[in-house]
Design an enzyme around this catalytic site. Structure first.
Site, PDB file in Angstrom:
ATOM      1  N   ARG A 144     -14.729 -14.742 -11.445  1.00 35.99           N
ATOM      2  CA  ARG A 144     -14.272 -13.349 -11.393  1.00 35.99           C
ATOM      3  C   ARG A 144     -15.408 -12.359 -11.626  1.00 35.99           C
ATOM      4  NH1 ARG A 144      -8.849 -12.875 -11.322  1.00 35.99           N
ATOM      5  NH2 ARG A 144      -7.704 -14.753 -11.818  1.00 35.99           N
ATOM      6  N   HIS A 183       1.802   0.923 -13.093  1.00 35.67           N
ATOM      7  CA  HIS A 183       2.555  -0.295 -13.422  1.00 35.67           C
ATOM      8  C   HIS A 183       4.051   0.021 -13.383  1.00 35.67           C
ATOM      9  CE1 HIS A 183       3.231  -4.230 -15.132  1.00 35.67           C
ATOM     10  NE2 HIS A 183       4.110  -3.679 -15.945  1.00 35.67           N
ATOM     11  N   MET A 240      -3.483  -6.697  -7.209  1.00 35.10           N
ATOM     12  CA  MET A 240      -2.901  -7.770  -7.995  1.00 35.10           C
ATOM     13  C   MET A 240      -3.944  -8.805  -8.424  1.00 35.10           C
ATOM     14  SD  MET A 240      -0.075  -6.415  -8.069  1.00 35.10           S
ATOM     15  CE  MET A 240       1.421  -7.268  -8.468  1.00 35.10           C
ATOM     16  N   GLY A 262       0.780  -1.237   0.000  1.00 38.40           N
ATOM     17  CA  GLY A 262       0.000   0.000   0.000  1.00 38.40           C
ATOM     18  C   GLY A 262       0.811   1.286   0.000  1.00 38.40           C
ATOM     19  N   SER A 263       2.081   1.216  -0.460  1.00 43.69           N
ATOM     20  CA  SER A 263       2.887   2.453  -0.417  1.00 43.69           C
ATOM     21  C   SER A 263       2.382   3.492  -1.416  1.00 43.69           C
ATOM     22  CB  SER A 263       4.373   2.159  -0.642  1.00 43.69           C
ATOM     23  OG  SER A 263       4.628   1.867  -1.985  1.00 43.69           O
ATOM     24  N   ASN A 264       1.850   3.065  -2.538  1.00 50.56           N
ATOM     25  CA  ASN A 264       1.305   4.053  -3.491  1.00 50.56           C
ATOM     26  C   ASN A 264       0.067   4.722  -2.914  1.00 50.56           C
ATOM     27  OD1 ASN A 264       2.664   4.370  -6.233  1.00 50.56           O
ATOM     28  ND2 ASN A 264       2.755   2.141  -5.914  1.00 50.56           N
ATOM     29  N   ASP A 290      -2.776  -4.508 -18.660  1.00 52.01           N
ATOM     30  CA  ASP A 290      -1.850  -3.376 -18.739  1.00 52.01           C
ATOM     31  C   ASP A 290      -1.787  -2.764 -20.139  1.00 52.01           C
ATOM     32  OD1 ASP A 290      -1.155  -3.730 -16.024  1.00 52.01           O
ATOM     33  OD2 ASP A 290       0.348  -5.215 -16.541  1.00 52.01           O
TER      34      ASP A 290
HETATM   35  C1  GAR Z   1       3.906  -1.253  -7.197  1.00 56.80           C
HETATM   36  O1  GAR Z   1       5.239  -1.347  -7.640  1.00 56.80           O
HETATM   37  C2  GAR Z   1       2.952  -1.258  -8.371  1.00 56.80           C
HETATM   38  O2  GAR Z   1       3.435  -0.554  -9.477  1.00 56.80           O
HETATM   39  C3  GAR Z   1       2.878  -2.736  -8.669  1.00 56.80           C
HETATM   40  O3  GAR Z   1       2.785  -3.335  -7.408  1.00 56.80           O
HETATM   41  C4  GAR Z   1       3.504  -2.534  -6.461  1.00 56.80           C
HETATM   42  C5  GAR Z   1       2.567  -2.230  -5.311  1.00 56.80           C
HETATM   43  O4  GAR Z   1       3.248  -1.558  -4.304  1.00 56.80           O
HETATM   44  N1  GAR Z   1       1.754  -3.063  -9.501  1.00 56.80           N
HETATM   45  C6  GAR Z   1       1.792  -3.969 -10.456  1.00 56.80           C
HETATM   46  O5  GAR Z   1       2.767  -4.650 -10.690  1.00 56.80           O
HETATM   47  C7  GAR Z   1       0.515  -4.093 -11.263  1.00 56.80           C
HETATM   48  N2  GAR Z   1       0.732  -4.859 -12.438  1.00 56.80           N
HETATM   49  P1  GAR Z   1       2.453  -0.802  -3.164  1.00 56.80           P
HETATM   50  O6  GAR Z   1       1.442  -1.814  -2.614  1.00 56.80           O
HETATM   51  O7  GAR Z   1       3.511  -0.471  -2.143  1.00 56.80           O
HETATM   52  O8  GAR Z   1       1.809   0.395  -3.757  1.00 56.80           O
END
Ligand code: GAR
Length: 203
Positions: A66, A110, A91, A12-14, A146
């Site tokens: 799904r 991405h 994911m 969840g950092s984003n 994507d």
């Molecule tokens: C991030 O690097 C994001 O770009 C990637 O998962 C990570 C999640 O990090 N997403 C993908 O690869 C989607 N195809 P976060 O949970 O710390 O935000």
């Protein structure tokens, strides 16, 4: 003001970066109404709870249908009047059902310069391929993996001594900047989608 739902599956950092930028006033006209996760143990849920943001968890383990799963998401979101869904490390592949319900109103980040290295382990794919530059992409979500129209991209150099971890960390720094920039543009009504192209309108 746009009302967003942020979808996460793990760290969840984003999401946290978006939240901090909203709190700092860097990301304006944007409210996170709810955080959704398919993983009850997602670390990012704790940040949401601390910040007093509502959370919805629908465990996806053992959920093979799904479409039915995404219908539950659509129903659960209904009460929040969501303008935009932000996938942030979510994911799970989303179905046409959800894409259509929020047409041109779902964005994703991405960790590669799409269309290169879609799917899982994008940073490792880039290292294994031997590219010298990679980065991150914020894009609208369509029915493909994507494949949707690109909003913005940030480049990151690949060094000879990079490991998956060092490269991922350098990309992540740029992700945290890129997602807020893209969201700011969306919230300001400055993104115009025509086919595959996203035009950034002047202020
Ligand atoms: C991030 O690097 C994001 O770009 C990637 O998962 C990570 C999640 O990090 N997403 C993908 O690869 C989607 N195809 P976060 O949970 O710390 O935000």
């Amino acid at each position: 003001m746009i009302n967003t739902a942020v979808f996460i599956s793990g760290r969840g950092s984003n999401f946290l970066a978006l939240l901090k930028n909203i709190e700092k006033g860097v990301l304006k006209n944007c409210h996170i109404a709810v955080v959704f996760s398919n993983n009850p143990n997602a670390k990012g849920l704790e940040y949401a709870e601390k910040a007093g943001i509502k959370t919805i968890v629908i465990p996806s383990k053992n959920r093979s249908d799904r479409i039915e799963y995404d219908r539950e998401i659509i129903n659960a979101l209904a009460e929040y009047n969501i303008d935009l869904i932000c996938l942030a490390g979510y994911m799970r592949i989303i179905t046409e059902e959800l894409v259509e319900a929020y047409k041109n109103r779902i964005i994703n980040i991405h960790p590669a310069l799409l269309p290169a290295f879609p799917g899982l382990h994008a940073q490792k794919q880039a290292l294994d391929y031997g590219v010298k530059v990679t980065g991150c992409t914020v894009h609208f979500v369509d029915g493909g993996m994507d494949t949707g129209p690109v909003i913005l991209q940030k480049t990151v150099p690949v060094y000879d001594n990079d490991t998956e971890d060092t490269l991922s960390a350098r990309i992540l720094e740029q992700e945290h900047i890129a997602y807020s920039e893209a969201l700011s543009l969306y919230a300001a009504g400055r993104l115009k989608v025509s086919g595959r192209k996203v035009e950034v309108l002047d202020k």
